[in-house]
Scaffold this motif. Structure first.
Motif, PDB file in Angstrom:
ATOM      1  N   VAL A 195       0.856  -1.194   0.000  1.00  0.00           N
ATOM      2  CA  VAL A 195       0.000   0.000   0.000  1.00  0.00           C
ATOM      3  C   VAL A 195       0.888   1.238   0.000  1.00  0.00           C
ATOM      4  O   VAL A 195       1.710   1.417   0.911  1.00  0.00           O
ATOM      5  CB  VAL A 195      -0.931   0.017   1.225  1.00  0.00           C
TER       6      VAL A 195
ATOM      7  N   LEU B 221      -7.062   2.795  -8.696  1.00  0.00           N
ATOM      8  CA  LEU B 221      -7.625   3.059  -7.377  1.00  0.00           C
ATOM      9  C   LEU B 221      -8.232   1.781  -6.797  1.00  0.00           C
ATOM     10  O   LEU B 221      -8.069   1.480  -5.609  1.00  0.00           O
ATOM     11  CB  LEU B 221      -8.686   4.160  -7.513  1.00  0.00           C
TER      12      LEU B 221
ATOM     13  N   THR C  88      -5.391  -0.657  -5.775  1.00  0.00           N
ATOM     14  CA  THR C  88      -4.750  -0.279  -4.514  1.00  0.00           C
ATOM     15  C   THR C  88      -5.646  -0.610  -3.331  1.00  0.00           C
ATOM     16  O   THR C  88      -5.167  -1.011  -2.258  1.00  0.00           O
ATOM     17  CB  THR C  88      -4.399   1.221  -4.527  1.00  0.00           C
ATOM     18  N   LEU C  89      -6.961  -0.475  -3.507  1.00  0.00           N
ATOM     19  CA  LEU C  89      -7.894  -0.864  -2.447  1.00  0.00           C
ATOM     20  C   LEU C  89      -7.790  -2.361  -2.169  1.00  0.00           C
ATOM     21  O   LEU C  89      -7.825  -2.794  -1.009  1.00  0.00           O
ATOM     22  CB  LEU C  89      -9.324  -0.481  -2.831  1.00  0.00           C
TER      23      LEU C  89
ATOM     24  N   HIS D 165      -9.949   2.143   5.073  1.00  0.00           N
ATOM     25  CA  HIS D 165      -9.521   3.539   5.011  1.00  0.00           C
ATOM     26  C   HIS D 165     -10.586   4.462   5.579  1.00  0.00           C
ATOM     27  O   HIS D 165     -10.290   5.401   6.317  1.00  0.00           O
ATOM     28  CB  HIS D 165      -9.212   3.905   3.561  1.00  0.00           C
TER      29      HIS D 165
ATOM     30  N   TYR E 103     -12.263   6.420   1.185  1.00  0.00           N
ATOM     31  CA  TYR E 103     -11.446   6.050   0.037  1.00  0.00           C
ATOM     32  C   TYR E 103     -12.068   6.547  -1.262  1.00  0.00           C
ATOM     33  O   TYR E 103     -13.155   6.136  -1.637  1.00  0.00           O
ATOM     34  CB  TYR E 103     -11.280   4.531  -0.008  1.00  0.00           C
TER      35      TYR E 103
ATOM     36  N   ASN F 153      -8.337  11.437  -2.490  1.00  0.00           N
ATOM     37  CA  ASN F 153      -7.532  11.144  -1.311  1.00  0.00           C
ATOM     38  C   ASN F 153      -6.298  10.318  -1.664  1.00  0.00           C
ATOM     39  O   ASN F 153      -5.717   9.668  -0.791  1.00  0.00           O
ATOM     40  CB  ASN F 153      -8.361  10.427  -0.238  1.00  0.00           C
ATOM     41  N   VAL F 154      -5.916  10.337  -2.941  1.00  0.00           N
ATOM     42  CA  VAL F 154      -4.658   9.711  -3.355  1.00  0.00           C
ATOM     43  C   VAL F 154      -3.884  10.691  -4.224  1.00  0.00           C
ATOM     44  O   VAL F 154      -4.452  11.664  -4.742  1.00  0.00           O
ATOM     45  CB  VAL F 154      -4.873   8.383  -4.129  1.00  0.00           C
TER      46      VAL F 154
ATOM     47  N   ILE G  74      -0.550   5.453  -8.532  1.00  0.00           N
ATOM     48  CA  ILE G  74      -0.802   6.004  -7.210  1.00  0.00           C
ATOM     49  C   ILE G  74       0.490   5.976  -6.407  1.00  0.00           C
ATOM     50  O   ILE G  74       1.084   4.919  -6.185  1.00  0.00           O
ATOM     51  CB  ILE G  74      -1.913   5.221  -6.487  1.00  0.00           C
TER      52      ILE G  74
ATOM     53  N   VAL H  69      -1.600   6.993  -0.679  1.00  0.00           N
ATOM     54  CA  VAL H  69      -2.975   7.097  -0.184  1.00  0.00           C
ATOM     55  C   VAL H  69      -2.906   7.977   1.061  1.00  0.00           C
ATOM     56  O   VAL H  69      -2.098   7.726   1.968  1.00  0.00           O
ATOM     57  CB  VAL H  69      -3.563   5.718   0.165  1.00  0.00           C
TER      58      VAL H  69
ATOM     59  N   TRP I  75      -5.971   9.368   6.467  1.00  0.00           N
ATOM     60  CA  TRP I  75      -6.334   8.120   7.156  1.00  0.00           C
ATOM     61  C   TRP I  75      -7.092   8.379   8.454  1.00  0.00           C
ATOM     62  O   TRP I  75      -7.170   7.486   9.310  1.00  0.00           O
ATOM     63  CB  TRP I  75      -5.066   7.323   7.441  1.00  0.00           C
TER      64      TRP I  75
ATOM     65  N   ASP J 192     -15.492   0.388   2.305  1.00  0.00           N
ATOM     66  CA  ASP J 192     -14.628   1.168   1.409  1.00  0.00           C
ATOM     67  C   ASP J 192     -15.101   1.049  -0.034  1.00  0.00           C
ATOM     68  O   ASP J 192     -15.126   2.036  -0.782  1.00  0.00           O
ATOM     69  CB  ASP J 192     -13.178   0.671   1.496  1.00  0.00           C
TER      70      ASP J 192
END
Length: 343
Positions: free
Chosen positions: A85, A136, A139-140, A206, A209, A213-214, A222, A225, A228, A239
Motif C-alpha cells: 500500500v 484506485l 490499490t484498495l 480507510h 477512500y 484522497n490519493v 498512485i 494514499v 487516514w 470502502d
C-alpha cells in the motif's frame, strides 16, 4: 508585525523539535504553507529550501481529550509503509501540545497530484482517467489484503458489530444536526438497519477512500494514499461502497461536493465492483447495501455542514448550496436499496 507563517504551525518551534529529535534532517530555516482542500485535520507543506515534508495536525481550536486522532493516523501509516500500500514514510509523532498547540506528526512529502474534479481530470483524457480509477481499485485490493496482525494493527479497531455501530454512529450524528424535515432519511436509515448484511473477515479500512484522497504521478500510478483519519479495522466492503458512491454521477451540475464521476473515461460503478471482486476474491453480492449506506453517511455529513452554515459557523464558497444536495443523496440511497430489493 504579523507572524510570517500559517495559523497552527510555527516553523521555528517545529524546527527546534526536529533539531532535537531528528538532528541533521533540517538544513536551514523552515517555511510552511497550508494545503487547501482538507476537510478536517489540517495539512501543511514545510521546507528548508532543499527538503520538503508534510505536517498533519487537528483543526484550530479543536481540543482533543487525548492525542488519539494523530496517534492513530501516524500508527496506521507507519504500519502500512512496508506493505504494497503506497503511503508516505513517517518521521515523527509529537504529542506535546506545547510545540504547535496540538498533537501532530511529520511525514515525507510524496510527489504526485490529487484530482478532485472531473475538470481537473479532463487534461488526462479518457484512457488515462480510466487507468487511474482502475488503479484506485487495485490499490484498495492491496489494502484489504494486508494482514492486520502481521503489521501490528490487530487491535486497531473493534470489527465485531462494525456495521451496526457505524449505522448507529451516523444516526446519532444526524440527530445532533437535524433542524429541518428531510423526507426519506428515516426510511433509508430504517431500511439499512433491517437489511444489515453479514460482514466478511475484517481488514484495515480507510474510511474515506476516493480519488481525491490519493496522489498520482505522471504515469497515473498512485504514489500515496492520504487522509487516514477515519481508518480502523472493519468491513472492507464499506470502502468499496463509498468508492461506488463517489463513482456515481450526481446529476447536479456545479455541485459544491467534489466528484470525478462525470470525467470522460471514468469506469462505471459496475466495472469497479467486478474488478474488485475478481482481484480480491471477495463476495460482493451485497455491495448495493454498502453503497446505500455510503449515500446515507454522506447525507448526514452534508446535513451537518448545512446545519453549521445556518448557524453562521461555516463560511466560504459553496456552503450555501450544500443543503440542497442532502435530498439528492437521500434519494440516491433509497433508489440503491430499492434496486437491491427488486433485484
Amino acid at each position: 508585525m504579523a507572524a510570517d507563517h500559517p495559523p497552527g504551525l510555527d516553523p521555528d518551534r517545529l524546527r527546534g523539535l526536529l533539531d532535537r529529535e531528528r538532528p541533521g534532517l533540517v538544513a536551514g530555516p523552515l517555511t510552511a504553507q497550508l494545503i487547501e482542500g482538507g476537510r478536517s485535520n489540517l495539512t501543511y507543506t514545510v521546507t528548508d529550501g532543499t527538503g520538503r515534508w508534510v505536517v498533519r495536525r487537528p483543526p484550530l481550536g479543536h481540543v482533543l481529550a487525548t492525542a488519539h486522532d494523530m496517534r492513530r493516523e501516524h500508527r496506521v501509516i507507519s504500519a502500512l509503509h512496508p506493505t504494497a500500500v503506497p503511503v508516505p514514510g513517517t518521521l515523527l509523532l509529537c504529542e506535546d501540545e506545547e510545540v504547535l498547540g496540538a498533537p501532530f506528526y511529520v511525514m515525507e512529502q510524496v510527489p504526485g497530484t490529487p484530482y478532485r474534479t472531473a475538470a481537473q481530470l479532463a487534461p488526462l483524457g479518457p484512457e488515462r482517467t480510466r487507468a487511474a480509477v482502475l488503479g484506485l481499485v487495485d490499490t484498495l485490493v492491496e489494502l484489504h489484503a494486508v494482514d492486520p496482525a502481521a503489521v501490528g494493527l490487530d487491535d486497531f479497531g473493534r470489527p465485531d458489530g462494525f456495521l451496526d455501530r457505524q449505522l448507529r454512529r451516523w444516526s446519532k450524528q444526524l440527530d445532533a444536526s437535524r433542524d429541518r424535515d428531510l423526507p426519506g432519511i428515516d426510511e433509508l436509515h430504517t431500511a439499512l438497519g433491517r437489511t444489515l448484511p453479514r460482514s466478511p473477515a475484517p481488514t484495515v479500512v480507510h474510511g474515506d477512500y476516493r480519488l481525491d484522497n490519493v496522489l498520482l504521478d505522471g504515469s497515473d500510478r498512485i504514489t500515496a494514499v492520504l487522509d487516514w483519519e477515519m481508518s480502523t479495522l472493519g468491513d472492507p466492503l464499506t470502502d468499496l461502497g463509498l468508492l461506488v458512491m463517489y463513482s456515481t454521477p450526481l446529476g447536479t451540475p456545479g455541485s459544491p461536493v467534489s466528484t470525478t464521476a462525470e470525467a470522460a473515461g471514468h469506469p462505471a460503478p459496475a466495472e469497479l465492483v467486478e474488478r474488485y471482486a475478481d482481484r480480491s476474491g471477495r463476495e460482493v453480492a451485497a455491495v448495493a447495501w454498502y453503497t446505500a449506506f455510503a449515500w446515507f453517511k454522506l447525507a448526514v455529513i452534508l446535513e451537518g455542514i448545512h446545519y453549521r452554515y445556518t448557524l453562521g459557523r461555516t463560511v466560504g464558497p459553496g456552503f450555501d448550496r450544500i443543503g440542497a444536495l442532502v435530498p439528492v443523496f437521500i434519494e440516491h440511497g433509497l433508489t440503491t436499496l430499492r434496486d437491491l430489493q427488486e433485484g
